[in-house]
Design a protein around this motif. Structure first.
Motif, PDB file in Angstrom:
ATOM      1  N   GLU A  12       0.826  -1.209   0.000  1.00  0.00           N
ATOM      2  CA  GLU A  12       0.000   0.000   0.000  1.00  0.00           C
ATOM      3  C   GLU A  12       0.859   1.257   0.000  1.00  0.00           C
ATOM      4  O   GLU A  12       0.543   2.242  -0.665  1.00  0.00           O
ATOM      5  CB  GLU A  12      -0.951   0.004   1.213  1.00  0.00           C
ATOM      6  N   ALA A  15       2.292   1.731  -3.532  1.00  0.00           N
ATOM      7  CA  ALA A  15       1.292   2.305  -4.443  1.00  0.00           C
ATOM      8  C   ALA A  15       1.102   3.795  -4.171  1.00  0.00           C
ATOM      9  O   ALA A  15       1.040   4.599  -5.111  1.00  0.00           O
ATOM     10  CB  ALA A  15      -0.033   1.555  -4.317  1.00  0.00           C
ATOM     11  N   GLY A  46      -1.210   1.045  -9.308  1.00  0.00           N
ATOM     12  CA  GLY A  46      -0.702   0.175  -8.245  1.00  0.00           C
ATOM     13  C   GLY A  46       0.813   0.170  -8.322  1.00  0.00           C
ATOM     14  O   GLY A  46       1.447   1.212  -8.250  1.00  0.00           O
ATOM     15  N   ASP A  47       1.406  -1.023  -8.529  1.00  0.00           N
ATOM     16  CA  ASP A  47       2.860  -1.072  -8.690  1.00  0.00           C
ATOM     17  C   ASP A  47       3.272  -1.184 -10.161  1.00  0.00           C
ATOM     18  O   ASP A  47       4.452  -1.325 -10.471  1.00  0.00           O
ATOM     19  CB  ASP A  47       3.483  -2.190  -7.851  1.00  0.00           C
TER      20      ASP A  47
END
Length: 154
Positions: A12, A15, A46-47
């Motif tokens: 998290e 991100a 996201g990644d």
């Protein structure tokens, strides 16, 4: 004792960090076998990192030959504030005009806070998309760090 685990970002946090970053340094392998390093604006998912480049650029040529790259996003002005994410990535080269245009629109919106400017750039993006390819960087390995987690100690 290593404090490495204590400064690693959670998924998290990675991100969120990528979402607030602005420049990704992208390394590909040039024709002479040496790294070719360039800064790029990007759109985080996201990644995963997406961007575009001219289809005739050196990085595009490098990625056609070997669709792998290392991507670094970093921040911090002093040691105790250093943060970063380094990702080894497989790279998808996107040549579909609609997808390339979508990436261009997303980049334009992300880097132009003024919605009117972003909207006005619509035709420019469409024209540019004809000359460009999309790049989708999908991590196969990742290292992250957030020295703020050290609480000012080393």
């Amino acid at each position: 004792m290593s404090r490495r685990a204590g400064i690693t970002m959670t998924p998290e946090e990675v991100a969120a960090f990528l979402a607030e970053g602005t420049v990704a340094n992208v390394a590909t392998i040039g024709p002479n076998g040496r790294p070719h390093l360039v800064p790029l604006w990007y759109v985080p998912k996201g990644d995963v990192v997406e961007t575009w480049t001219y289809g005739t650029s050196q990085k595009a040529k490098n990625l056609r030959r070997l669709p792998q790259a290392t991507v670094l996003v970093e921040a911090g002005e002093s040691y105790d504030q250093l943060r970063g994410v380094s990702m080894e990535c497989d790279v998808e080269l996107v040549e579909d005009a609609e997808r390339v245009t979508r990436i261009g629109f997303e980049l334009t919106r992300r880097y132009n806070a003024n919605e009117q400017v972003a909207t006005a750039a619509t035709q420019f993006v469409r024209v540019q998309a004809r000359k460009r390819i999309g790049l989708v960087f999908r991590p196969t390995g990742m290292v992250s760090w957030d020295h703020r987690k050290l609480g000012g100690t080393y």
